[in-house]
Design a protein around this motif. Structure first.
Motif, PDB file in Angstrom:
ATOM      1  N   VAL A  89     -39.808  19.800  -8.432  1.00 31.49           N
ATOM      2  CA  VAL A  89     -39.226  20.683  -9.670  1.00 31.49           C
ATOM      3  C   VAL A  89     -38.480  21.756  -8.520  1.00 31.49           C
ATOM      4  N   LEU A  90     -37.374  21.865  -8.894  1.00 34.55           N
ATOM      5  CA  LEU A  90     -36.613  23.181  -8.255  1.00 34.55           C
ATOM      6  C   LEU A  90     -36.464  24.340  -9.039  1.00 34.55           C
ATOM      7  N   VAL A  91     -36.793  25.427  -8.216  1.00 33.56           N
ATOM      8  CA  VAL A  91     -36.625  26.974  -8.949  1.00 33.56           C
ATOM      9  C   VAL A  91     -35.966  27.909  -8.091  1.00 33.56           C
ATOM     10  N   PRO A  92     -34.554  28.232  -8.728  1.00 33.87           N
ATOM     11  CA  PRO A  92     -34.054  29.327  -8.178  1.00 33.87           C
ATOM     12  C   PRO A  92     -35.108  30.571  -7.783  1.00 33.87           C
ATOM     13  N   VAL A  93     -34.806  31.109  -6.568  1.00 29.53           N
ATOM     14  CA  VAL A  93     -35.687  32.298  -6.302  1.00 29.53           C
ATOM     15  C   VAL A  93     -34.791  33.602  -5.927  1.00 29.53           C
ATOM     16  N   ASN A  94     -35.150  34.468  -6.378  1.00 29.91           N
ATOM     17  CA  ASN A  94     -34.631  35.592  -5.772  1.00 29.91           C
ATOM     18  C   ASN A  94     -35.742  36.790  -5.982  1.00 29.91           C
ATOM     19  N   PHE A  95     -35.559  37.929  -5.251  1.00 32.49           N
ATOM     20  CA  PHE A  95     -36.543  39.001  -5.146  1.00 32.49           C
ATOM     21  C   PHE A  95     -36.074  40.525  -5.312  1.00 32.49           C
ATOM     22  N   VAL A  96     -37.375  41.152  -5.794  1.00 30.25           N
ATOM     23  CA  VAL A  96     -37.122  42.549  -5.816  1.00 30.25           C
ATOM     24  C   VAL A  96     -37.890  43.461  -4.931  1.00 30.25           C
ATOM     25  N   LEU A  97     -37.411  44.677  -4.498  1.00 28.91           N
ATOM     26  CA  LEU A  97     -38.553  45.228  -3.875  1.00 28.91           C
ATOM     27  C   LEU A  97     -39.273  46.135  -4.730  1.00 28.91           C
ATOM     28  N   VAL A  98     -40.658  46.264  -4.738  1.00 30.87           N
ATOM     29  CA  VAL A  98     -41.252  47.116  -5.784  1.00 30.87           C
ATOM     30  C   VAL A  98     -42.360  48.070  -5.172  1.00 30.87           C
ATOM     31  N   ALA A  99     -42.631  48.946  -6.001  1.00 27.01           N
ATOM     32  CA  ALA A  99     -43.399  50.000  -5.202  1.00 27.01           C
ATOM     33  C   ALA A  99     -44.502  50.793  -6.337  1.00 27.01           C
ATOM     34  N   ARG A 100     -45.274  51.368  -6.013  1.00 29.18           N
ATOM     35  CA  ARG A 100     -46.272  52.397  -7.016  1.00 29.18           C
ATOM     36  C   ARG A 100     -45.198  53.276  -7.652  1.00 29.18           C
ATOM     37  N   PRO A 101     -45.412  53.605  -9.106  1.00 24.69           N
ATOM     38  CA  PRO A 101     -44.492  54.235  -9.518  1.00 24.69           C
ATOM     39  C   PRO A 101     -44.308  55.485  -8.836  1.00 24.69           C
ATOM     40  N   GLY A 102     -43.019  56.210  -8.906  1.00 25.98           N
ATOM     41  CA  GLY A 102     -42.864  57.635  -8.441  1.00 25.98           C
ATOM     42  C   GLY A 102     -42.355  57.537  -6.779  1.00 25.98           C
ATOM     43  N   THR A 103     -42.664  56.325  -6.054  1.00 26.44           N
ATOM     44  CA  THR A 103     -42.370  56.054  -4.525  1.00 26.44           C
ATOM     45  C   THR A 103     -40.804  55.975  -4.461  1.00 26.44           C
ATOM     46  N   ARG A 104     -40.231  56.697  -3.414  1.00 24.64           N
ATOM     47  CA  ARG A 104     -38.707  56.570  -3.272  1.00 24.64           C
ATOM     48  C   ARG A 104     -38.687  55.574  -1.783  1.00 24.64           C
ATOM     49  N   ASP A 165     -43.475  42.649 -15.764  1.00 17.65           N
ATOM     50  CA  ASP A 165     -44.097  42.523 -16.777  1.00 17.65           C
ATOM     51  C   ASP A 165     -45.644  42.268 -16.738  1.00 17.65           C
ATOM     52  N   HIS A 166     -46.105  42.037 -15.192  1.00 23.00           N
ATOM     53  CA  HIS A 166     -47.494  41.995 -15.283  1.00 23.00           C
ATOM     54  C   HIS A 166     -48.202  43.167 -14.629  1.00 23.00           C
ATOM     55  N   TYR A 167     -47.622  43.927 -13.890  1.00 22.74           N
ATOM     56  CA  TYR A 167     -48.081  45.147 -13.050  1.00 22.74           C
ATOM     57  C   TYR A 167     -47.478  46.491 -13.197  1.00 22.74           C
ATOM     58  N   ASP A 168     -48.169  47.542 -13.099  1.00 24.82           N
ATOM     59  CA  ASP A 168     -47.260  48.705 -13.391  1.00 24.82           C
ATOM     60  C   ASP A 168     -46.841  49.216 -11.906  1.00 24.82           C
ATOM     61  N   VAL A 169     -45.660  48.413 -11.626  1.00 23.99           N
ATOM     62  CA  VAL A 169     -44.764  48.903 -10.524  1.00 23.99           C
ATOM     63  C   VAL A 169     -43.522  49.121 -10.643  1.00 23.99           C
ATOM     64  N   GLU A 170     -42.592  49.628  -9.957  1.00 25.38           N
ATOM     65  CA  GLU A 170     -41.305  50.241 -10.344  1.00 25.38           C
ATOM     66  C   GLU A 170     -40.392  49.445  -9.179  1.00 25.38           C
ATOM     67  N   VAL A 171     -39.117  49.086  -9.797  1.00 23.20           N
ATOM     68  CA  VAL A 171     -38.186  48.344  -9.063  1.00 23.20           C
ATOM     69  C   VAL A 171     -37.406  49.230  -7.921  1.00 23.20           C
ATOM     70  N   LEU A 172     -37.497  49.106  -6.641  1.00 21.66           N
ATOM     71  CA  LEU A 172     -36.831  50.041  -5.963  1.00 21.66           C
ATOM     72  C   LEU A 172     -35.314  49.488  -5.435  1.00 21.66           C
ATOM     73  N   ALA A 173     -35.298  48.091  -5.425  1.00 19.11           N
ATOM     74  CA  ALA A 173     -34.076  47.331  -5.017  1.00 19.11           C
ATOM     75  C   ALA A 173     -33.986  46.008  -5.500  1.00 19.11           C
ATOM     76  N   ARG A 174     -32.939  45.599  -6.023  1.00 18.72           N
ATOM     77  CA  ARG A 174     -32.876  44.126  -6.597  1.00 18.72           C
ATOM     78  C   ARG A 174     -32.247  43.286  -5.707  1.00 18.72           C
ATOM     79  N   ASP A 175     -31.997  41.992  -5.871  1.00 11.53           N
ATOM     80  CA  ASP A 175     -31.260  41.018  -5.138  1.00 11.53           C
ATOM     81  C   ASP A 175     -31.574  41.040  -3.637  1.00 11.53           C
ATOM     82  N   LEU A 176     -32.901  40.901  -3.308  1.00 14.11           N
ATOM     83  CA  LEU A 176     -33.226  40.994  -1.670  1.00 14.11           C
ATOM     84  C   LEU A 176     -32.824  39.693  -0.930  1.00 14.11           C
TER      85      LEU A 176
END
Ligand SMILES: O=C(O)C(=O)C[C@]1(C(=O)O)C=C[C@@H](O)C=C1
Length: 317
Positions: A89-104, A165-176
């Motif tokens: 099976v092939l799966v396209p993979v891309n990543f985000v950087l996440v952190a606890r809410p409020g982190t800069r 959708d699964h955890y209480d985290v915030e996205v700091l950056a996309r397309d890593l």
């Protein structure tokens, strides 16, 4: 979908927890739909589930378009006997950087990441967080989940985009990911001895050891394929581990073991190599028909064998 009471022939193991790319790969397997899915922590545990009969099959990552072969998987398949790859099976993979809410972003010092995900995001991390430290995680989702554990030493995690959708985290950056077209190849591994039917768009996976200290042994192995018109789509070496300088080769080739040219190449390998592990013949995920020269058609091999049989049995010319 997880059901602790499910029987082994209804259970599929995968690297979890829910939300990993491995889970996304298992979602593409029609036979696994509606069955029990068991989340495990590493490739070894997934394969042990299969060999012990706890699960009927396990989904594992085997190759990434940026990082190459997943060494933990290649080494496990070389050493755990009795396993067969039944589909890919092939799966396209891309990543985000996440952190606890409020982190800069400028507060991030330490990043959790699965080693394969880290390798794919290294360029971004080096450009944007040049002084970061890295803590390896057992999966992409576990990297983010660990941020929410008390006393977590990490400030951020490399994770799949669906993580929010699964955890209480915030996205700091996309397309890593350093390459937006990155793809990971997964294989479904079982103990079944039944070969998937040939489709004309198949792949065969092998692990081959070469005679030690024999000049040209690698060339001799490659000749087994080239003289039968068999194309390779992957050739990687992995240390055997018993002494310095001893390697085994992980090989993927175009075709099914029931194709005459592939079967003949395997016979040649078996004669010339101290160890050949047949990992399976199975349909290619991209369904791309295998092309080869007409002189390697099944009928040509069959005709040559019949001719020899005739010579041996004294049939008239
Ligand atoms: O399935 C996941 O999400 C994983 O964490 C595993 C894994 C891997 O082993 O290669 C899967 C896909 C990505 O290439 C990075 C990590």
């Amino acid at each position: 979908m997880t059901d602790a009471a499910a029987t082994p022939d209804e259970t599929y193991s995968y690297l979890g927890p829910a939300g990993t790319f491995t889970e996304a790969a298992l979602k593409q397997v029609p036979e696994a739909a509606g069955k029990a899915w068991r989340s495990v922590n590493n490739v070894g545990e997934a394969l042990a589930d299969v060999t012990s009969g706890r699960s009927i099959a396990a989904m594992i990552a085997i190759e990434n378009s940026i990082e190459g072969g997943v060494s933990a998987t290649q080494d496990a398949l070389a050493t755990v006997p009795g396993l067969r790859i039944v589909s890919e099976v092939l799966v396209p993979v891309n990543f985000v950087l996440v952190a606890r809410p409020g982190t800069r972003l400028d507060e991030v010092r330490v990043v959790n990441a699965h080693p394969v995900a880290y390798a794919q995001s290294r360029g971004w991390l080096e450009r944007n967080l040049p002084a970061h430290g890295h803590i390896p995680s057992s999966s992409n989702v576990q990297a983010a989940a660990a941020l929410l554990e008390a006393g977590s030493p990490a400030d951020a995690a490399v994770a799949p985009p669906g993580i929010v959708d699964h955890y209480d985290v915030e996205v700091l950056a996309r397309d890593l990911g350093d390459n937006p077209n990155a793809v990971t190849r997964f294989v479904l591994v079982s103990r079944s001895r039944a070969l998937p039917e040939p489709t004309g768009a198949d792949k065969t996976s092998l692990i081959v050891e070469l005679p030690s200290d024999e000049p040209g042994a690698l060339l001799a192995m490659l000749e087994q394929f080239s003289t039968r018109g068999v194309n390779l789509s992957l050739l990687e070496s992995r240390p055997i581990g018993d002494a310095l300088g001893r390697y085994r080769f992980v090989v993927d080739l175009d075709g099914h073991v029931s194709d005459e040219r592939v079967a003949d190449a395997l016979l040649g390998l078996r004669r010339t190599s101290p160890k050949v592990i047949f990992l399976g013949s199975y349909p290619r995920a991209d369904q791309q028909e295998i092309e080869y020269h007409a002189k390697y058609d099944d009928e040509i091999f069959i005709e040559a064998r019949d001719w020899l049989r005739g010579l041996l049995s004294g049939e008239p010319d």
